[in-house]
Design an enzyme around this catalytic site. Sequence first.
Site, PDB file in Angstrom:
ATOM      1  N   TYR A  15      42.593 -40.378  21.350  1.00  0.00           N
ATOM      2  CA  TYR A  15      42.387 -39.296  20.320  1.00  0.00           C
ATOM      3  C   TYR A  15      42.534 -39.670  18.865  1.00  0.00           C
ATOM      4  O   TYR A  15      42.316 -38.974  17.932  1.00  0.00           O
ATOM      5  CB  TYR A  15      43.423 -38.053  20.410  1.00  0.00           C
ATOM      6  CG  TYR A  15      43.517 -37.452  21.778  1.00  0.00           C
ATOM      7  CD1 TYR A  15      42.433 -36.381  22.077  1.00  0.00           C
ATOM      8  CD2 TYR A  15      44.684 -37.666  22.671  1.00  0.00           C
ATOM      9  CE1 TYR A  15      42.332 -35.825  23.154  1.00  0.00           C
ATOM     10  CE2 TYR A  15      44.425 -36.916  24.027  1.00  0.00           C
ATOM     11  CZ  TYR A  15      43.416 -36.222  24.139  1.00  0.00           C
ATOM     12  OH  TYR A  15      43.518 -35.132  25.327  1.00  0.00           O
ATOM     13  N   HIS A  20      40.037 -33.873  15.184  1.00  0.00           N
ATOM     14  CA  HIS A  20      41.305 -33.145  15.188  1.00  0.00           C
ATOM     15  C   HIS A  20      42.528 -33.921  14.834  1.00  0.00           C
ATOM     16  O   HIS A  20      43.739 -33.479  14.548  1.00  0.00           O
ATOM     17  CB  HIS A  20      41.610 -32.682  16.800  1.00  0.00           C
ATOM     18  CG  HIS A  20      42.006 -31.375  16.809  1.00  0.00           C
ATOM     19  ND1 HIS A  20      41.960 -30.344  15.868  1.00  0.00           N
ATOM     20  CD2 HIS A  20      42.483 -30.536  18.193  1.00  0.00           C
ATOM     21  CE1 HIS A  20      42.257 -29.064  16.366  1.00  0.00           C
ATOM     22  NE2 HIS A  20      42.519 -29.355  17.644  1.00  0.00           N
ATOM     23  N   TYR A  90      51.318 -32.745  21.200  1.00  0.00           N
ATOM     24  CA  TYR A  90      49.856 -32.271  21.316  1.00  0.00           C
ATOM     25  C   TYR A  90      49.679 -31.179  20.532  1.00  0.00           C
ATOM     26  O   TYR A  90      50.692 -30.312  19.801  1.00  0.00           O
ATOM     27  CB  TYR A  90      49.439 -32.017  22.668  1.00  0.00           C
ATOM     28  CG  TYR A  90      49.198 -33.306  23.731  1.00  0.00           C
ATOM     29  CD1 TYR A  90      48.255 -34.345  23.265  1.00  0.00           C
ATOM     30  CD2 TYR A  90      49.863 -33.309  24.710  1.00  0.00           C
ATOM     31  CE1 TYR A  90      48.214 -35.539  24.077  1.00  0.00           C
ATOM     32  CE2 TYR A  90      49.724 -34.457  25.784  1.00  0.00           C
ATOM     33  CZ  TYR A  90      48.658 -35.549  25.345  1.00  0.00           C
ATOM     34  OH  TYR A  90      48.802 -36.526  26.022  1.00  0.00           O
ATOM     35  N   ASN A  92      48.409 -28.069  20.531  1.00  0.00           N
ATOM     36  CA  ASN A  92      48.601 -26.871  20.559  1.00  0.00           C
ATOM     37  C   ASN A  92      50.337 -26.359  20.522  1.00  0.00           C
ATOM     38  O   ASN A  92      50.700 -25.199  20.192  1.00  0.00           O
ATOM     39  CB  ASN A  92      48.316 -26.386  21.852  1.00  0.00           C
ATOM     40  CG  ASN A  92      46.652 -26.381  21.848  1.00  0.00           C
ATOM     41  OD1 ASN A  92      46.079 -26.710  20.884  1.00  0.00           O
ATOM     42  ND2 ASN A  92      46.095 -25.934  23.220  1.00  0.00           N
ATOM     43  N   ASN A 138      44.969 -23.861  16.484  1.00  0.00           N
ATOM     44  CA  ASN A 138      46.151 -23.532  17.461  1.00  0.00           C
ATOM     45  C   ASN A 138      47.217 -24.490  16.900  1.00  0.00           C
ATOM     46  O   ASN A 138      48.356 -23.967  17.125  1.00  0.00           O
ATOM     47  CB  ASN A 138      45.751 -24.247  18.833  1.00  0.00           C
ATOM     48  CG  ASN A 138      44.756 -23.400  19.747  1.00  0.00           C
ATOM     49  OD1 ASN A 138      44.705 -22.033  19.467  1.00  0.00           O
ATOM     50  ND2 ASN A 138      43.910 -23.843  20.461  1.00  0.00           N
TER      51      ASN A 138
END
Length: 217
Positions: A15, A20, A90, A92, A138
């Site tokens: 990632y 993001h 993470y 969320n 989120n």
Amino acid sequence: MISVVAFLGNYGNEYKNTRHNAAWLFAGTLPFYSRLNFLSKFDGELASLDYSEFVNLVSNSYPELCKDDGQIAVPKNAPAKIYFLKPQTYMNLSGQSIGQLCKFYKIKPEEVLVVHDELELKNGFFSLKWSGGLAGHNGLRSTKDALGTADFWRLRFGIGKPADINIADYVLSNFTKDEMPLMETVFKKAGVLLVKALLSSDPSRLLTQWGKVNVNA
């Protein structure tokens, strides 16, 4: 005043360069980032600077913010420390980490600045925002749930909203080679905003100039 800067993202090499993770990419461009000693705490990586140390660091990195005598004015209500947090939960569940930090140090929601990617802004834009909607993010939703309010500051990096690709796939895809030079320009200018926000006794005064910035303008 703002005393917590929370950079939202996803941990893991897969990632690292995704849209993001714009906030984490931004964090790495800050001139004082190498002086931050991150330790595992509150389900995240946490670093702190004494406010006086922060002022000294940014005086060297951002001389344009200094007065004629080469000094930066320190507000009377300046916090003792500034905390820099990278939740490792993470995206969320980012609020889980932010909430723990704020609860432990008794930090109010209005002292928190959350740095994040923003689909509702086009590439090349960044924005300082106070409270308001969550735009389906989120990480922001988790932060609101943890703090019990949406009344916290946001520094938003536009990543655009594609019409022909699944949103989840898009935000977890890497910035392209063509996009990165633009993001580097955005990050450089946003660094000035971040420092101004952390030096301001009333960040709302910055909203007129920094509420929505287009680096291509």
